[in-house]
Structure formats: C-alpha cells, structure tokens
Design a protein around this motif. Structure first.
Motif, short mmCIF file in Angstrom:
data_model
loop_
_atom_site.label_atom_id
_atom_site.label_comp_id
_atom_site.label_asym_id
_atom_site.label_seq_id
_atom_site.Cartn_x
_atom_site.Cartn_y
_atom_site.Cartn_z
N SER A 1 -3.13 0.91 -8.12
CA SER A 1 -3.80 1.11 -9.41
C SER A 1 -2.85 1.00 -10.60
CB SER A 1 -4.48 2.48 -9.43
OG SER A 1 -3.53 3.52 -9.23
N LYS A 2 -1.53 1.07 -10.39
CA LYS A 2 -0.57 1.03 -11.49
C LYS A 2 0.10 -0.34 -11.64
CE LYS A 2 -1.19 5.35 -12.52
NZ LYS A 2 -1.86 5.74 -13.79
N VAL A 3 -0.31 -1.28 -10.81
CA VAL A 3 0.24 -2.63 -10.91
C VAL A 3 -0.67 -3.46 -11.81
CG1 VAL A 3 0.87 -4.73 -9.65
CG2 VAL A 3 1.31 -2.48 -8.64
N SER A 4 -0.08 -4.15 -12.77
CA SER A 4 -0.85 -4.93 -13.74
C SER A 4 -0.76 -6.43 -13.43
CB SER A 4 -0.34 -4.65 -15.15
OG SER A 4 0.95 -5.20 -15.33
N ASP A 5 -1.27 -7.22 -14.34
CA ASP A 5 -1.25 -8.68 -14.18
C ASP A 5 0.17 -9.20 -13.97
OD1 ASP A 5 -4.00 -9.01 -14.50
OD2 ASP A 5 -3.83 -9.02 -16.69
N ALA A 6 1.14 -8.62 -14.69
CA ALA A 6 2.52 -9.08 -14.59
C ALA A 6 3.04 -8.98 -13.15
CB ALA A 6 3.41 -8.28 -15.54
N GLY A 7 2.75 -7.87 -12.49
CA GLY A 7 3.22 -7.68 -11.12
C GLY A 7 2.57 -8.64 -10.14
N VAL B 1 10.70 2.11 -4.66
CA VAL B 1 11.87 2.18 -3.77
C VAL B 1 11.49 1.70 -2.37
CG1 VAL B 1 13.55 3.73 -2.69
CG2 VAL B 1 12.90 4.06 -5.09
N GLY B 2 10.33 2.15 -1.87
CA GLY B 2 9.88 1.70 -0.56
C GLY B 2 9.59 0.22 -0.53
N ILE B 3 8.96 -0.30 -1.58
CA ILE B 3 8.68 -1.73 -1.66
C ILE B 3 9.98 -2.53 -1.65
CG2 ILE B 3 7.69 -3.55 -3.07
CD1 ILE B 3 5.56 -1.83 -1.84
N GLN B 4 10.99 -2.01 -2.34
CA GLN B 4 12.27 -2.71 -2.41
C GLN B 4 12.92 -2.86 -1.03
OE1 GLN B 4 15.21 -0.73 -4.81
NE2 GLN B 4 16.51 -2.55 -5.02
N SER B 5 12.69 -1.92 -0.14
CA SER B 5 13.31 -1.98 1.18
C SER B 5 12.84 -3.19 1.99
CB SER B 5 13.02 -0.69 1.96
OG SER B 5 11.62 -0.56 2.21
N LEU B 6 11.68 -3.75 1.64
CA LEU B 6 11.17 -4.91 2.37
C LEU B 6 11.97 -6.17 2.06
CD1 LEU B 6 7.32 -4.37 1.93
CD2 LEU B 6 8.73 -3.87 3.95
N VAL B 7 12.78 -6.14 1.03
CA VAL B 7 13.59 -7.30 0.67
C VAL B 7 14.50 -7.70 1.82
CG1 VAL B 7 15.39 -8.13 -0.90
CG2 VAL B 7 13.47 -6.79 -1.78
N PHE C 1 -2.02 4.22 -4.68
CA PHE C 1 -0.55 4.28 -4.73
C PHE C 1 -0.14 4.39 -6.20
CE2 PHE C 1 -1.32 1.68 -0.85
CZ PHE C 1 -0.74 2.52 0.08
N LYS C 2 -0.02 5.60 -6.68
CA LYS C 2 0.23 5.82 -8.11
C LYS C 2 1.70 5.70 -8.50
CE LYS C 2 -3.74 8.90 -8.91
NZ LYS C 2 -4.31 8.86 -7.56
N ARG C 3 2.59 5.63 -7.51
CA ARG C 3 4.02 5.56 -7.82
C ARG C 3 4.59 4.14 -7.70
NH1 ARG C 3 6.98 9.66 -4.09
NH2 ARG C 3 8.74 8.91 -5.33
N THR C 4 3.73 3.19 -7.34
CA THR C 4 4.18 1.80 -7.24
C THR C 4 3.75 1.05 -8.49
OG1 THR C 4 3.94 1.87 -4.83
CG2 THR C 4 4.13 -0.29 -5.86
N THR C 5 4.69 0.41 -9.16
CA THR C 5 4.43 -0.25 -10.45
C THR C 5 4.76 -1.75 -10.36
OG1 THR C 5 6.66 0.14 -11.30
CG2 THR C 5 5.03 1.91 -11.60
N ASP C 6 4.73 -2.40 -11.52
CA ASP C 6 5.08 -3.81 -11.58
C ASP C 6 6.50 -4.07 -11.08
OD1 ASP C 6 2.62 -4.48 -12.61
OD2 ASP C 6 3.27 -4.40 -14.71
N MET C 7 7.40 -3.12 -11.29
CA MET C 7 8.78 -3.30 -10.86
C MET C 7 8.85 -3.53 -9.34
SD MET C 7 11.90 -3.67 -11.45
CE MET C 7 11.91 -3.31 -13.21
N GLY C 8 8.05 -2.78 -8.60
CA GLY C 8 8.02 -2.96 -7.15
C GLY C 8 7.58 -4.37 -6.77
N MET C 9 6.59 -4.91 -7.50
CA MET C 9 6.12 -6.27 -7.23
C MET C 9 7.18 -7.31 -7.60
SD MET C 9 3.14 -5.97 -5.84
CE MET C 9 3.64 -4.38 -5.10
N PHE C 10 7.92 -7.06 -8.70
CA PHE C 10 8.99 -7.98 -9.09
C PHE C 10 10.05 -8.06 -7.98
CE2 PHE C 10 8.17 -6.67 -13.77
CZ PHE C 10 7.09 -7.54 -13.83
N LEU C 11 10.43 -6.91 -7.46
CA LEU C 11 11.44 -6.87 -6.40
C LEU C 11 10.94 -7.55 -5.13
CD1 LEU C 11 12.58 -3.16 -6.91
CD2 LEU C 11 13.87 -5.21 -7.53
N LEU C 12 9.68 -7.32 -4.81
CA LEU C 12 9.09 -7.93 -3.63
C LEU C 12 9.06 -9.46 -3.76
CD1 LEU C 12 7.52 -7.55 -0.90
CD2 LEU C 12 5.42 -7.53 -2.27
#
Length: 652
Positions: free
Chosen positions: A362-368, A308-314, A335-346
């Motif tokens: 630590s929860k972001v993978s190659d896809a992000g 959610v926080g990452i999305q605000s940077l949009v 940052f255990k609550r930030t996932t690939d979805m945050g990277m997609f939005l960014l």
C-alpha cells in the motif's frame, strides 16, 4: 456410462462420414442402415472397418475428455479393442476434473497399462482404489482432495513408489487431529531417493492451528529436492531449520547445506513474512530461481517486511520469479513498511526477473512499480493487487519501448483507467489481461484490447463497461477463450447478444464465460450465449436473479443437434461446468432438466442458494444415482469447488 448414447451416435456419424470420403464409401452407402441399427446389430458397419484404420484415427484425434473414449468403446467389438489398445499405451493420466466414485475409477484405471504420471481427485475414492495403481513405475503422483483417504495409506506412498520424482498431497484442515499421528512422512519421504518436487497442502483452518501437520518436514526432505511447496508452513520452523545449518554459534554465516544448494523453487504460505525470513532464505538458498511467499496474518504484524528485507533479495542472482502476497482473508492489512525505495533496490539487483507478483504493498507508488517495469526487460508476467497508489502514470511510456509482457494482472487498483489499458494493449504478445476490480476502466480501451491477436484470457470483472463495449469485443480479432464480466452492472442482454453477433471470432473461441452478479442478465441473454457460443464448456451465472427455468432448459439442450444452426458443419461442445449459485429465479422444476438426456457431459453444477435444494432432495438423489460422474455442489463454492471442497461434502 455417462454420455454413452450421445457419444455413440456422434462417433458413428464421424466414422460414416469418414468412410464416404474413402474407398469404403460405396459399401457404406449401399447398406443404408440407420444409426440405431448400427449400434444394436452384431453385424454393425463398424465391425467391417479394419482395426488398424481405427487405431490410426484414434491416434490422430484429440478427444475432449476421457468420457468420450470410454463411451465409444461400448459401440462395437472393434471400437472396444481399439480404444483399449489406445488407453493401454497412455502412461500419463489426468483425472483432476472428475470427482469419481471408486467403482467408476477402478473400471477406468484397469484399462491403462504402465502408469508413470497420474493426477487424481480423491474426494470420493477409497484406499483400495489408490493402491491399485501405485508401484515402482509411478514417477509423478498428484493426489488432490485426500479427505477420504487414510493417513496410513499416504504414509506408505514413498515405500510403494520408490522412484517418485514429483509428489503432491492435498489434505483438509478440518480433521481429527489424533489421526495425524498416522501420517508418518519420515518413512515415506525417506524411501524416495529421486524426489525432486514435493508439494503438501492443508486446505482450511488457521495456519497456527493446523501447521502442526507439517512440523519437522524440513528435516525429512531428501537432498534431491529442488522444488518445495508447503501450505501452511511455520515461519519460525523455517528460520530455525535454515539457521541451524547455516550459522555457527557465534552467528557467523557458513556454507549452505546440500539441501540448500539444490533447492531452486520454494513456495510457502505463512503466518507472517518478515525481513529476517527473507534475508535467511536469500542467504541459505544460493540457486533460488522462484520464490513464492504468501502470509495470512490474524493481526497487525509487529515485525513486518520492510525495504531491508526486499534488499536482501539482491543477492539471489538466479531469481526469475518473485511472488510476495499479503492475504486480506483474515485481517485487512498490508505491507506498510515497504516503500518505493525497496522497489528501486529490487529492480536494480534482480534485473533478470521474468515474473513478479506483488499484493498488499500500500505504500509503493507509481515510481516504485515503474522502476520494476523499466529495469526488468525480460519481464513476461506482471501482477499487482491491492495497490492503492498505483495509477496510469506507471504505464504511460510502456508503448515507447518493446515489451515482452504476456500476462498482466491489475486487481483492485482503483486508480487504473482506460488510458493505462490502451498503453498495455501496445504489448502485442499479451495473452492474458486481468482488470478485476478496476472500476474506472471503460469502453474506450476495448478497441485496442480487441486487436490483440494473441489474447486468450480477459477479465473485466467490476469494470465500467457497457453494451457498446461488448459490441467492440464481438467484432474484434482477439481469440479470447476465457472472459469474465462478473459484476459489470451496465452490461445487459443486449450487450451479450453483441458479443456473438455476425458469427465473429469470439463465438468460436470462447470456452469459459463468467456472467455472475449481473443484474441486467435475463433468459434472453442466456439464449444468446447458447445460440452464439459454439465452444462454451464453462458458464457462471451466480447471483443473477432474473434467470429462470427457461435458461436451465436452454443450457441443458446446448450441444444437441438442434441447438447451433448458425454453425452448420461444426461440432458444438457441451457444457461441463455450470455455476448457478443463488439464482433465486430458478424453481424446483429445473431439476427435471438435470436428468438425462439433457446436460449431456455435465461434470459439475453449483445450485446452492436456489430452490433446487429445498425439500427432501429426493429428486437430487435420483439425479446423483443416474449421473455418477456429476458433482452437485449445494454450497456456495466457486466453479469446481477447487477452494471449497474442504468445507462440505459433495453430492447428496
């Protein structure tokens, strides 16, 4: 002054060589005087050279350091006049590499005319030295390591320099808290009507304990400020300030303040990065170009950064540089609550990013991570640290599309192997490649790396490279100036010799070399460095237990007329900084190599954890008196004590 004798001889030789190639050559050859006579005699050959010609030479040359110019001015009256005229024409001075005492500093600063921009290491200076150059002419003032200066002086800077546009102050966190009340930034900042950049750092100590030094700083900022960097900064106060001026009592967002409309760059070191903080910054600073946030939590944050926080940077349409870093210095968390979805939005909302630095996701993978690489087509700097899920898959297609990457840093990413590095080497504009802690990177990728014609910085610290890999680098075309092999346990003396064999490019381009924590390094390896590396000015050999006094002697002789036979006709640079921390093979006998005339030009040396600091330190006291420009670090600081000065006192 330091280097007087050596620099005098060098410059006399240069002038004589120059005169032989001009119409003055015949008269020089007829005199056939020795260098010693030329220095001592009042009728020196240098006195016959027109001052206008010397001025032309000085303006074309680019001296390595201020030391050289100051030294040659003592050779003759003509040189003294020419050097003084040149220095008086300088309006910009950077003395950050020198830890000068007040007497030496005052002698240098008097030679300059109107000073508009100045950077100073203040550790050994007093208030009077700083006051000597302050005034209305100063527009850019960077004062580092201000532990010896009074807060009353620092509080008066704004009134003394009302035309300041850039102000940087660096303090020590280990201070008498009662003295901070003398730090009246309100009066200082209130006088700077043109201030555009403000940076205040408090080094050392915990954020919650020392953040009080910067309480209220937001309310003192002039409306002209565009760049703000605070270390530490209170996350709560940042929120309170931005929300107070941007929200009504009902919580409805209103127009930003004038300050918010002007701020384009913000860098904060906080206790915790949260969604609320990111969202508030994004909404309050509409012209934000650079966002740099680093936190140092002391426990697991309860309200942590999420998608959610990452999305605000949009909403930050002008954002080109983003840095979100979680330090592991005080508490090993991520940052255990930030996932690939945050990277997609960014990646979809901030396609204009040119620089991105992410650490602790630590929860972001190659896809992000891949989504960022593929969407941000103007990306030049890509830095990922402590990403446990990042692997070669994130870079597998990078060679299929043109990339503008110039700086790649992958730190402590254990799944990165040589395959990813080969793909990255397809980015022909790459200038810096940092693979520190990537233990699966091996020799097989170094052929590709060595072909990068713009690569100037390479960090292979902890990689699984061997002597064969060093041979590949030594035969390559990459103009590497900074190379780190720290912790490369499979590289031995043989590999170091390979780096500089056959008079390859590396021997001439390399200026900084890190060989720390290498159990296979001995005196033979150091001799290869001395004989083969023409331009080396910075060497780290910390925790190399097989290095002995013979290495110190060889390093001390580097740069003398007898040390680099293989580069005949080319001037070898002298070592400026040497890190020999915890080299247990060194004995107290090495102290004599720190005395003149060896180690000519040395500015910093780290000898903590060695026998050089045992006993009553009488020898070190003598060296310090003889070489006032030399900083002797007896602690465990890294090169130059840039991040350790607040913990100890320099010198002895």
């Amino acid at each position: 002054m330091e280097n007087l004798r050596f620099c005098s001889f060098v410059w006399i030789g240069r002038v004589q060589k120059w005169r032989r190639r001009t119409k003055y050559g015949n008269s020089v050859m007829d005199h056939k005087k020795t260098t010693a006579t030329a220095v001592a005699g009042g009728d020196s050959l240098l006195e016959t050279i027109p001052e206008s010609i010397l001025n032309e030479i000085f303006m074309r040359l680019q001296p390595e350091t201020l030391t050289t110019l100051c030294s040659v001015s003592c050779v003759s009256r003509t040189l003294h006049s020419s050097v003084n005229k040149l220095l008086s024409s300088f309006s910009s001075i950077d003395l950050s590499e020198f830890s000068l005492d007040s007497q030496t500093f005052d002698g240098i600063i008097r030679r300059f005319g109107k000073i508009e921009k100045i950077t100073v290491d203040c550790l050994r200076l007093n208030d009077a030295s700083i006051r000597s150059f302050l005034g209305p002419d100063v527009e850019e003032l960077i004062l580092l390591k201000c532990s010896s200066l009074s807060y009353r002086l620092l509080s008066s800077i704004g009134r003394t320099c009302p035309n300041l546009r850039v102000l940087t102050l660096e303090f020590s966190g280990f201070i008498d808290k009662s003295a901070v009340f003398d730090l009246n930034l309100e009066g200082s900042l209130g006088s700077c009507r043109f201030l555009e950049s403000l940076q205040i750092k408090v080094r050392g100590g915990e954020i919650n304990e020392y953040g009080f030094m910067l309480l209220g700083i937001y309310h003192l900022l002039p409306q002209t400020v565009k760049i703000l960097k605070l270390q530490p900064a209170s996350a709560l106060e940042t929120l309170v300030y931005l929300r107070t001026f941007n929200y009504t009592s009902l919580g409805v967002l209103i127009a930003p303040t004038i300050f918010g409309q002007s701020l384009t760059h913000i860098s904060l070191v906080l206790d915790s990065i949260t969604d609320v903080l990111l969202r508030t910054i994004a909404h309050s600073l509409p012209l934000l170009v650079e966002l740099d946030l680093k936190d140092r939590p002391t426990s697991e944050p309860s309200d942590d950064l999420s998608d959610v926080g990452i999305q605000s940077l949009v909403g930050c349409r002008h954002l080109t540089s983003l840095s979100l870093v979680r330090s592991r210095q005080l508490f090993a968390t991520s940052f255990k609550r930030t996932t690939d979805m945050g990277m997609f939005l960014l990646s979809e909302g901030c396609k204009g990013l040119e620089s991105i630095r992410l650490s602790g996701f630590s929860k972001v993978s190659d896809a992000g991570f891949t989504s960022v690489l593929n969407s941000c087509l103007n990306l030049k700097k890509f830095e990922i640290q402590h990403a446990s899920l990042l692997s070669d898959l994130a870079f597998q297609d990078i060679s299929k599309a043109p990339r503008s990457l110039t700086d790649v840093k992958l730190v402590s990413c254990s799944y990165i192997t040589s395959e990813a590095v080969r793909e990255l080497a397809s980015c022909r504009d790459l200038e810096s490649l940092n693979l520190l802690g990537c233990r699966s990177v091996a020799d097989s990728c170094l052929t590709n790396v060595s072909r990068l014609k713009l690569l100037t910085s390479l960090n292979l610290g902890g990689a699984d490279v061997t002597d064969n890999g060093m041979s590949v680098l030594g035969n390559g075309n990459a103009p590497i100036s900074t190379l780190s092999l720290r912790g490369c346990k499979r590289v031995t003396d043989r590999g170091i010799a390979f780096l500089f064999k056959n008079e390859g490019k590396l021997g001439k381009s390399l200026s900084s070399l890190d060989l720390g924590h290498m159990p296979g390094l001995t005196d033979d390896g150091i001799r290869s460095v001395v004989d083969g590396c023409l331009g080396l000015v910075e060497l780290c050999i910390r925790n190399c237990f097989h290095v002995t006094d013979a290495s110190m002697e060889a390093l001390g002789l580097k740069g003398s007329s007898s040390s680099n036979k293989r580069f005949e006709g080319e001037k070898s640079k002298v070592l400026r900084r040497v890190d020999a921390y915890n080299c247990s093979g060194l004995s107290v006998e090495s102290l004599r190599f720190l005395k003149k005339p060896l180690f000519c030009g040395l500015q910093w040396i780290g000898i903590g954890g060695t026998r050089l600091i045992c006993g009553d330190n009488v020898g070190l006291d003598e060296i310090q008196r003889e070489r006032k420009w030399l900083t002797i670090c007896s602690d465990g600081c890294e090169m130059g004590c840039h991040d350790g000065w607040q913990y100890h006192k320099f010198g002895l």
